[in-house]
Structure formats: C-alpha cells, structure tokens
Design a protein around this motif. Sequence first.
Motif, short mmCIF file in Angstrom:
data_model
loop_
_atom_site.label_atom_id
_atom_site.label_comp_id
_atom_site.label_asym_id
_atom_site.label_seq_id
_atom_site.Cartn_x
_atom_site.Cartn_y
_atom_site.Cartn_z
N GLY A 24 0.74 -1.34 0.03
CA GLY A 24 -0.07 0.25 -0.14
C GLY A 24 0.88 1.20 0.11
N ARG A 27 2.31 1.89 -3.35
CA ARG A 27 1.37 2.60 -4.35
C ARG A 27 1.21 4.13 -3.91
NH1 ARG A 27 -1.17 -2.57 -3.31
NH2 ARG A 27 -2.40 -1.70 -1.56
N GLN A 28 1.14 4.49 -2.76
CA GLN A 28 1.01 5.60 -2.32
C GLN A 28 2.14 6.56 -2.52
OE1 GLN A 28 -1.41 7.64 -0.57
NE2 GLN A 28 -2.79 5.75 -0.90
N THR A 187 -5.59 -3.12 11.19
CA THR A 187 -5.61 -2.88 9.62
C THR A 187 -5.73 -4.30 8.84
OG1 THR A 187 -3.77 -1.51 9.92
CG2 THR A 187 -4.03 -2.28 7.74
N THR A 189 -4.93 -6.68 7.12
CA THR A 189 -3.82 -7.23 6.44
C THR A 189 -3.95 -8.73 6.65
OG1 THR A 189 -2.40 -7.24 8.47
CG2 THR A 189 -2.39 -5.47 6.71
N ASP A 218 -5.23 0.62 2.25
CA ASP A 218 -4.75 1.75 1.45
C ASP A 218 -5.27 2.83 2.36
OD1 ASP A 218 -4.10 0.32 -0.69
OD2 ASP A 218 -5.79 0.23 -1.78
N GLN A 219 -6.15 3.02 3.16
CA GLN A 219 -6.36 4.06 4.35
C GLN A 219 -5.09 4.05 4.90
OE1 GLN A 219 -9.20 6.74 4.59
NE2 GLN A 219 -7.01 7.39 5.29
N ALA A 221 -2.30 3.21 4.78
CA ALA A 221 -1.02 3.63 3.89
C ALA A 221 -1.09 4.90 3.69
CB ALA A 221 -0.89 2.86 2.55
N ALA A 222 -2.28 5.58 3.29
CA ALA A 222 -2.53 6.94 2.88
C ALA A 222 -2.05 7.84 4.03
CB ALA A 222 -3.87 7.33 2.54
#
Length: 295
Positions: A24, A27-28, A187, A189, A218-219, A221-222
């Motif tokens: 994640g 990607r960010q 999280t 995972t 993804d949240q 990771a953001a």
Amino acid sequence: MSQADVLRGRSAVITGAARGIGAGLARQLAARGIRVALLGLEGDRLETVARSLPVPTCCYEVDVTDDEAMERTARAVTRTLGAPSVVIANAGVAEGGPFAASDASTWRRVIEVNLVGSAVTARSFLPQLLSEHGYFLQIASTAAFGSAPLMSAYCASKAGAESFAQSLRAELAHQGVTVGIGYVHWTDTDMIQDADHTVLRELRAHMPPGARRTYPVDQVAAWLARGVDRRSPTVYAPPWLRCVQPLRPLLPLVVSAVSRRVLPRLAEQGPVEPTGLLGAGGLADRHASGRARHP
C-alpha cells in the motif's frame, strides 16, 4: 514547494513490500512520483506490485535480518535508483499463543524480524540517508502502547522498535536525518485476519466501539504516506490514536484487568494453542527460513 514536491523523482525503500501495508505504501509513494525499491521475501509478489506502479521500481528478494545481504541490497538500490531519500522499515511477522507453550525459535524469529530487522535496515541504508538528509520511518503498532496477553513476542518487538527509533532519532537529528515512528492500529492485512483468534476477539470486544474497527490497507498507507510527505516524527494511523498517547500509562492496567476476567473463561473452553507465524507473510517467512537451513 511542499515536501511531497521535493520528493518527486527521488527514491524510497520499503521493506515487507510484497503485500499489506508495504504494498500500500508503494502505491501511495509511486502516485507521488517517487521511485520505489521493494524489499521482501516473496520475489513473485514483489514483481506483481512493481508492475502495477507508474514509476521506475526495483525488487530485491532479501531477508531483513541478514546484514550482508541487506548491505549488498543497499548498494544495488543506490546504483539503480540513486541514494534513497526515504527508508521505511515495515517488514514484520507475528505469532499468537501462550508464551510458555510457544516454540522458542518462532518467538525469537518475531523479535529478529520486527526489531533486529529494523535495525539492520537502518544500518544498511544509513550512509545514503545521511548523504540525502533523508527520512527513516519505523512502522510500529499500538501493541507498543499496551501489550496484550498471548502476543508477547509481537508486543515486545514493537515496543523495542519504537524505542530503537526514538534513540536513533536523537542520534541523527543534528545530522539532518529525520526519524519517524508510524503507529498503526487494526489494519485489514492477512496477518491481522489470521491473528483475530479467540483471545483477540475477546479483548477487542472490551474496547470502545471506535477502537475495534479494522481499517483498509490503502487508508492506513495513505495516512502513513502523508507522514512521509511531512517528515513527521510521529504518524498515527488512524489519526485519533494521537489522543491515546497521554493515556499510555493506564493501558497496561486496563489490559491486565480485562485479561484476568477473560483468560480464565477461555481456559474453561480448552487450551489455547500457539498459532505459529501468522498470515501469508508468516508462511513466506517460514518457507524462506527453511530454504536458508536447507540450501
């Protein structure tokens, strides 16, 4: 110019990048125009993550506890992508179950990956971070806030990783390197899914409703990536965890009080067995360790 703009075109290293929070974060950061080096034990999955990213990437199948291999990887990353400005120590494993019944080598492996592996990561990339006046982010956990029963290795390793990062921060601040600590909560995972066994379900049931929530990868990771943008000394994912920090002295008392009620009731249902390393990442670690023992 924002720090995010400053990092565009530079490179970052992420350990444990084959899945979960590590993927994640890849990607960010890639969406910000940051080139990424993905480190982990699952070469095929690293390549899959890399192919999905819109920036130059490189993948290295490496054990974060192997000093020599990590030093070679640091040199290779620098040759390929340039000296990294960001290094994120994210690799982690966990096991559950009673300490007395735990397998000694599995318990030790959790400490080695989560704590020693973070130190090896920092040591291997420290020359590059110093040259770039970079940012090192240690992924910790609310397990460092209030240790839970039947997760002794994981809680000890995350508390140790937090303390290590705090010490490193004090050592490197005058040299222009910022050290951050990322505190993550539940999280979604594969490790957390596998860890949600009977005891943790009971403990979560005694948390306030908001604290029981599991957050999408993804949240999380953001939130962590915004910390990278700002070179934050502490990053909370979710942000409301910041409010828990002043309560940390009370949390062990609360956990102990809950455990005294919950554990006897569970014992009446039968023995709680050790889980071994949890999730697909734990399975990959077991396979990699087996290959190391039997080349």
